[in-house]
Design an enzyme around this catalytic site. Structure first.
Site, PDB file in Angstrom:
ATOM      1  N   SER A   1       0.925  -1.024  -0.180  1.00 52.26           N
ATOM      2  CA  SER A   1      -0.081   0.407  -0.463  1.00 52.26           C
ATOM      3  C   SER A   1       0.908   1.292   0.220  1.00 52.26           C
ATOM      4  CB  SER A   1      -0.815   0.136   0.888  1.00 52.26           C
ATOM      5  OG  SER A   1      -2.153   1.287   1.266  1.00 52.26           O
TER       6      SER A   1
ATOM      7  N   ASP B   1      -9.425  -4.233  -5.582  1.00 52.42           N
ATOM      8  CA  ASP B   1      -8.730  -2.882  -4.747  1.00 52.42           C
ATOM      9  C   ASP B   1      -9.548  -1.561  -5.376  1.00 52.42           C
ATOM     10  OD1 ASP B   1      -7.793  -1.277  -3.337  1.00 52.42           O
ATOM     11  OD2 ASP B   1      -5.230  -2.806  -3.822  1.00 52.42           O
TER      12      ASP B   1
ATOM     13  N   HIS C   1      -7.797  -4.460  -0.871  1.00 56.44           N
ATOM     14  CA  HIS C   1      -6.533  -3.946  -0.529  1.00 56.44           C
ATOM     15  C   HIS C   1      -6.498  -4.421   0.575  1.00 56.44           C
ATOM     16  CE1 HIS C   1      -4.033  -1.069  -0.586  1.00 56.44           C
ATOM     17  NE2 HIS C   1      -4.208  -0.455  -0.151  1.00 56.44           N
TER      18      HIS C   1
END
Length: 335
Positions: free
Chosen positions: A172, A273, A303
């Site tokens: 991320s 995501d 995610h």
């Protein structure tokens, strides 16, 4: 192209990511993530698969590295080095957050590898590029410590690490750091240290114009669009929008001419995501500039799925191990 106007929201942006704005402008992080302490040889249990310890990086910035080494490793063998950057939207979490600690612990044991996880400065107290600067400082620390330039050097690096086989990895926001630190390190004098690959797990990129996946998944349970927008507002330089080069590598950036010099990359993404469209576009851009990219885009998921689902954590470990093994295999002059 998707309309740049966001859809109406019913989600409070701060609440959606566990943040509370205070009247004085400061921020309270209301989510208390489970954490883990480092466990060296003296503190580890008999079942421990890896040992870990914390070492200071820059006391003035209160930055640290948590080093992980496998409990068992092949004798007379130096290990590849993984410099790891945790996620959290540049605003939350820590290298001691349990999920990230366990990720590094697992990689150190399974691959095996010497893993160094960075405690970088968080926004909004320290807006970007603070995290990138901390990442580059960590890279240079590895170079100097392994070559014993500072107080004899870090013993675990001297004893266990092959710094000619280094990889940058993050998830991320940590994957965004990998990208930007990788670009910044291209012109650094790394001496014997060689960065052989970049591993971007569900990288956190943004932009002013909405993508189809952002609009479709605007109220996503893990990364709702208003929460993602807020994290960018808190982490980008004051006055910047999401087309700033830190957020959007596809916008006009100061480093465009350097991207083609990046090392081999692996990018992992999931169809569920909201960031998947941006991740695909960045992969296409890197490939167009001549970067060797291994794209692992999978259907479904969401995610940060490896944090919640052990089977996906294991699959990620396997993908990363295969990428590292294949990259190092191609370096071997015998092949």
């Amino acid at each position: 192209m998707a309309d740049s106007a966001p859809p109406p929201y019913s989600i409070d942006s701060y609440k959606s990511v566990g943040l509370v704005p205070n009247p004085d402008g400061s921020l309270t992080r209301s989510i208390l993530f489970p954490s883990a302490a480092a466990t060296d040889e003296t503190a580890a249990t008999d079942s421990a698969v890896a040992f870990s310890k914390d070492v200071p990086l820059n006391p003035a910035n209160n930055t640290f590295l948590r080093l992980f080494r496998p409990r068992l490793h092949p004798p007379n063998t130096k290990l590849p080095v993984i410099l790891y950057f945790h996620g959290g939207g540049f605003v939350m979490a820590s290298f001691s957050t349990l999920a990230f600690h366990e990720t590094c612990n697992s990689m150190a044991a399974k691959f095996p590898a010497l893993v160094l996880s960075l405690e970088y400065r968080l926004a909004p107290e320290h807006r970007l590029p603070a995290a990138y600067e901390d990442a580059v400082e960590a890279i240079m620390w590895v170079r100097s410590q392994a070559s014993a330039e500072i107080d004899g050097g870090e013993p675990w690096l001297r004893e266990y690490a092959d710094i000619s086989k280094c990889f940058l990895m993050g998830g991320s926001a940590g994957a965004n750091i990998v990208f930007h630190a990788g670009v910044r390190a291209l012109d650094a004098d790394l001496g014997a240290m060689k960065i052989q690959g970049l591993i971007l797990n569900q990288p956190y990129f943004g932009g002013v114009e909405r993508t189809e996946s952002e609009l479709r998944l605007a109220n996503d349970r893990i990364l709702p669009l208003p929460g993602a927008d807020l994290l960018w507002a808190l982490s980008l330089p004051d006055g910047a929008d999401r087309d700033h080069e830190y957020s959007n590598p596809l916008a006009g950036t100061s480093y465009q001419e350097k991207i083609g010099r990046l090392q081999k990359c692996m990018v992992i993404g999931y169809g569920g995501d909201p960031l998947i469209d941006r991740q695909r576009r960045v992969v296409e851009m890197m490939k167009a500039r001549g970067v060797h990219v291994v794209a692992k885009f999978k259907d479904g998921g969401h995610h940060g799925i490896e944090v919640y689902d052990p089977s996906h954590a294991e699959a990620m470990d396997n993908d990363v191990k295969d990428f590292i093994d294949s990259t190092l295999h191609n370096l071997d002059p015998k092949h």
